[in-house]
Design an enzyme around this catalytic site. Structure first.
Site, PDB file in Angstrom:
ATOM      1  N   SER A  94       0.867  -1.183   0.000  1.00  0.00           N
ATOM      2  CA  SER A  94       0.000   0.000   0.000  1.00  0.00           C
ATOM      3  C   SER A  94       0.900   1.228   0.000  1.00  0.00           C
ATOM      4  O   SER A  94       1.563   1.518   0.997  1.00  0.00           O
ATOM      5  CB  SER A  94      -0.903   0.001   1.242  1.00  0.00           C
ATOM      6  OG  SER A  94      -1.800  -1.083   1.191  1.00  0.00           O
ATOM      7  N   LYS A 168      -7.423   1.309  -2.720  1.00  0.00           N
ATOM      8  CA  LYS A 168      -6.991   0.884  -1.390  1.00  0.00           C
ATOM      9  C   LYS A 168      -7.181   2.006  -0.369  1.00  0.00           C
ATOM     10  O   LYS A 168      -7.563   1.757   0.782  1.00  0.00           O
ATOM     11  CB  LYS A 168      -5.527   0.438  -1.421  1.00  0.00           C
ATOM     12  CG  LYS A 168      -5.001  -0.029  -0.063  1.00  0.00           C
ATOM     13  CD  LYS A 168      -5.774  -1.225   0.490  1.00  0.00           C
ATOM     14  CE  LYS A 168      -5.339  -1.602   1.903  1.00  0.00           C
ATOM     15  NZ  LYS A 168      -4.047  -2.296   1.949  1.00  0.00           N
ATOM     16  N   LYS A 236      -0.583   4.959   8.894  1.00  0.00           N
ATOM     17  CA  LYS A 236       0.120   5.335   7.665  1.00  0.00           C
ATOM     18  C   LYS A 236      -0.855   5.498   6.510  1.00  0.00           C
ATOM     19  O   LYS A 236      -0.779   6.458   5.736  1.00  0.00           O
ATOM     20  CB  LYS A 236       1.178   4.276   7.349  1.00  0.00           C
ATOM     21  CG  LYS A 236       1.957   4.492   6.058  1.00  0.00           C
ATOM     22  CD  LYS A 236       1.395   3.701   4.876  1.00  0.00           C
ATOM     23  CE  LYS A 236       1.512   2.212   5.065  1.00  0.00           C
ATOM     24  NZ  LYS A 236       1.040   1.472   3.855  1.00  0.00           N
TER      25      LYS A 236
END
Length: 304
Positions: A94, A168, A236
C-alpha cells in the site's frame, strides 16, 4: 508457469508466498529480515539481495511496508536495473498513488509491465486465498497476472496505474472509520448495561452488519489484539488518505478524526497492536474497559 521473485515475506507476504507455492509457482524470495524468508528455504530459492532476486524473474512481486521502503529496496538501490524486458512488476504494497505512477513509468521505460495491486483482507484473507486485490495498470498486464491473482484471492481491474492505490485508500478510509464506529457502539451499549456480545450478534443481522463488526468486533470482545494489520499501518494509510485529499482539494472530516485517534493510539505505545485495537484508545479516553459480555466495565488500568 512464470518464475516469481517475491520481496517481503512479513505478516502478509508469508501467507501469500505459501499460497503461491501451493499453487505450483516457483519462487525466489527476499526479505529485509532474512529469517522470515528462510522459513521457505525447502520450497523456494532465497536471494541475498533485491538485485539478485530481480535478476532473471518473469514476475516481481513486492509486499513491503510503505512507499518509501518499496522505493529504496527496488528503485533507489538500483535493483530495478536488472529487470529483464517484458518482466511484470506487481506492487502489492500500500503506497502513495503518485509513487505508484512514478514506479510504473520507470518500469515501462525499461520495457517491463507494471501493476499497482494492493490488497485487503488481512492475514486471514491471505491465509485463505481470499484477498480482495485492487489492480491499476493495463488490461494486458492485468490478464498476465490473472493466474497469480487467482491463487491469492479475487482481483478487480480498477483502471490505469495508480488507481489500485486509490481504491486501497478508499478501502482504508472505510475500514478505519468503521473500526472507530464499532468501538464506540460496543462501548456505548456496554456502558448502558447491555451485553456487547449480544448487541454485536443482533447488529450482524441488520444494516449495521459488516466484516468489521463480524471480525474486529469479535477481536474487541475477546481482547485479541495480536496484529493481523498493525495499527501503525492503518495510521500510515490514513495519513496517505488525507495527503491525497489535500492534493485534490477535498476535506474529509471523518478520516481526519480517525487519523487523530490512531495517532493517539500509537503515541500511547500501541502502534503494533491490531488496528481493531483502536478500542484501547477509546477506553483510555473514557477511563473504562469493554467487557466480553456482562455489560460491566473494568478499570482502565487493566487495559494492558
Amino acid at each position: 508457469m512464470p518464475h516469481i521473485s517475491f520481496l517481503g515475506t512479513g505478516l502478509m507476504g508469508a501467507p501469500m508466498v505459501a499460497r503461491l507455492l501451493d499453487a505450483g509457482f516457483s519462487l525466489t524470495l527476499w526479505n529485509r529480515t532474512p529469517d522470515k524468508a528462510q522459513r521457505f528455504a525447502d520450497r523456494a530459492l532465497i536471494a541475498a539481495s533485491p538485485a539478485q532476486a530481480v535478476a532473471g524473474a518473469d514476475v516481481v512481486i513486492t509486499m513491503l511496508e510503505d512507499g518509501a521502503v518499496v522505493d529504496q529496496v527496488l528503485y533507489q538501490s538500483g535493483a530495478i536495473a536488472g529487470l529483464r524486458p517484458d518482466t511484470l512488476v506487481i506492487d502489492m504494497s500500500s503506497i502513495e498513488p503518485a509513487t505508484a505512477r512514478r514506479h510504473g513509468a520507470q518500469v515501462t521505460q525499461q520495457g517491463g509491465g507494471y501493476l499497482d495491486a494492493p490488497v485487503s483482507g488481512g492475514t486471514r484473507g491471505a491465509e485463505a486465498g481470499a484477498l480482495s486485490i485492487m489492480a491499476g495498470g493495463s488490461e494486458v498486464d492485468f490478464h498476465r497476472a490473472a493466474p497469480i491473482f487467482q491463487a491469492l484471492g479475487k482481483a478487480t481491474h480498477i483502471g490505469p496505474v495508480g488507481s489500485g492505490q486509490l481504491a486501497k485508500l478508499a478501502n482504508q478510509a472505510i475500514v478505519g472509520i468503521t473500526i472507530g464506529a464499532v468501538s464506540e457502539a460496543l462501548l456505548l451499549a456496554a456502558k448502558g448495561g447491555a451485553r456487547p456480545d449480544k448487541v454485536r450478534e443482533a447488529l450482524l443481522g441488520g444494516f449495521a452488519g459488516s466484516k468489521i463488526l463480524e471480525q474486529h468486533g469479535e477481536r474487541m470482545l475477546a481482547r485479541d489484539f495480536e496484529p493481523g494489520a498493525p495499527a501503525r499501518i492503518q495510521l500510515k494509510d490514513l495519513r496517505m488518505i488525507l495527503d491525497e485529499a489535500r492534493a485534490e482539494g477535498l476535506t474529509l472530516p471523518l478520516s481526519q478524526r480517525v487519523f487523530e485517534e490512531y495517532r493517539a493510539l500509537q503515541a500511547s505505545g500501541h502502534g503494533d497492536v491490531d488496528h481493531s485495537g483502536l478500542l484501547l484508545e477509546l477506553e483510555r479516553l473514557n477511563g473504562v474497559r469493554l467487557s466480553s459480555g456482562t455489560g460491566e466495565e473494568d478499570p482502565k488500568e487493566e487495559n494492558g
